[in-house]
Scaffold this motif. Sequence first.
Motif, PDB file in Angstrom:
ATOM      1  N   VAL A   4      30.772  33.298  42.182  1.00  0.00           N
ATOM      2  CA  VAL A   4      31.907  32.635  41.371  1.00  0.00           C
ATOM      3  C   VAL A   4      32.756  33.812  40.850  1.00  0.00           C
ATOM      4  CG1 VAL A   4      32.576  31.242  39.440  1.00  0.00           C
ATOM      5  CG2 VAL A   4      30.716  30.617  40.655  1.00  0.00           C
ATOM      6  N   THR A   5      32.373  34.809  40.192  1.00  0.00           N
ATOM      7  CA  THR A   5      33.210  35.882  39.908  1.00  0.00           C
ATOM      8  C   THR A   5      33.871  36.589  41.052  1.00  0.00           C
ATOM      9  OG1 THR A   5      31.663  36.212  37.883  1.00  0.00           O
ATOM     10  CG2 THR A   5      33.220  38.099  38.544  1.00  0.00           C
ATOM     11  N   VAL A   6      33.131  36.769  42.121  1.00  0.00           N
ATOM     12  CA  VAL A   6      33.844  37.314  43.292  1.00  0.00           C
ATOM     13  C   VAL A   6      35.210  36.367  43.893  1.00  0.00           C
ATOM     14  CG1 VAL A   6      33.539  38.299  45.827  1.00  0.00           C
ATOM     15  CG2 VAL A   6      31.896  38.682  44.101  1.00  0.00           C
ATOM     16  N   LEU A   7      34.711  35.195  43.771  1.00  0.00           N
ATOM     17  CA  LEU A   7      35.617  34.213  44.124  1.00  0.00           C
ATOM     18  C   LEU A   7      36.931  34.086  43.405  1.00  0.00           C
ATOM     19  CD1 LEU A   7      36.203  31.597  46.357  1.00  0.00           C
ATOM     20  CD2 LEU A   7      35.271  30.173  44.434  1.00  0.00           C
ATOM     21  N   GLN A  58      37.004  35.773  27.740  1.00  0.00           N
ATOM     22  CA  GLN A  58      36.293  36.877  28.183  1.00  0.00           C
ATOM     23  C   GLN A  58      36.122  36.650  29.867  1.00  0.00           C
ATOM     24  OE1 GLN A  58      32.794  37.966  25.931  1.00  0.00           O
ATOM     25  NE2 GLN A  58      34.219  38.220  24.051  1.00  0.00           N
ATOM     26  N   GLN A  59      36.907  36.103  30.622  1.00  0.00           N
ATOM     27  CA  GLN A  59      37.007  36.049  32.035  1.00  0.00           C
ATOM     28  C   GLN A  59      37.745  37.015  32.616  1.00  0.00           C
ATOM     29  OE1 GLN A  59      35.131  33.501  33.572  1.00  0.00           O
ATOM     30  NE2 GLN A  59      34.166  33.164  31.607  1.00  0.00           N
ATOM     31  N   LEU A  60      36.835  37.916  33.073  1.00  0.00           N
ATOM     32  CA  LEU A  60      37.612  39.244  34.000  1.00  0.00           C
ATOM     33  C   LEU A  60      38.720  39.013  35.060  1.00  0.00           C
ATOM     34  CD1 LEU A  60      35.042  41.975  33.991  1.00  0.00           C
ATOM     35  CD2 LEU A  60      37.031  41.890  32.345  1.00  0.00           C
ATOM     36  N   PRO A  61      38.290  38.074  35.804  1.00  0.00           N
ATOM     37  CA  PRO A  61      39.288  37.728  36.981  1.00  0.00           C
ATOM     38  C   PRO A  61      40.807  36.917  36.323  1.00  0.00           C
ATOM     39  CG  PRO A  61      37.106  36.788  37.619  1.00  0.00           C
ATOM     40  CD  PRO A  61      37.080  37.227  36.035  1.00  0.00           C
TER      41      PRO A  61
END
Length: 84
Positions: A4-7, A58-61
């Motif tokens: 999910v983070t990669v997406l 705190q969502q890096l993307p």
Amino acid sequence: MDFVTVLGFAAALLTTFSFLPQMIKTWQSKSAKDVSFIMLIFFNTGIFLWLIYGIILQQLPVIFANATTLVFNMIILWLKIKYK
């Protein structure tokens, strides 16, 4: 890093860097006459709010995409004002 983070980062890269050609074209042509000033103001405000939202969650993307997009669009806004 999970899927999910990669997406999220993939989406962030594609949408963020879509503004790079406009920024380069505006810089090279020294013209921003076809770029709406009001749209830039609204868009930059929205991107700023998305950035705050991403920081709170705190969502890096979300943080990465909106911080970079805000910089690119602030440059376009600056060029719009400069070349008016």
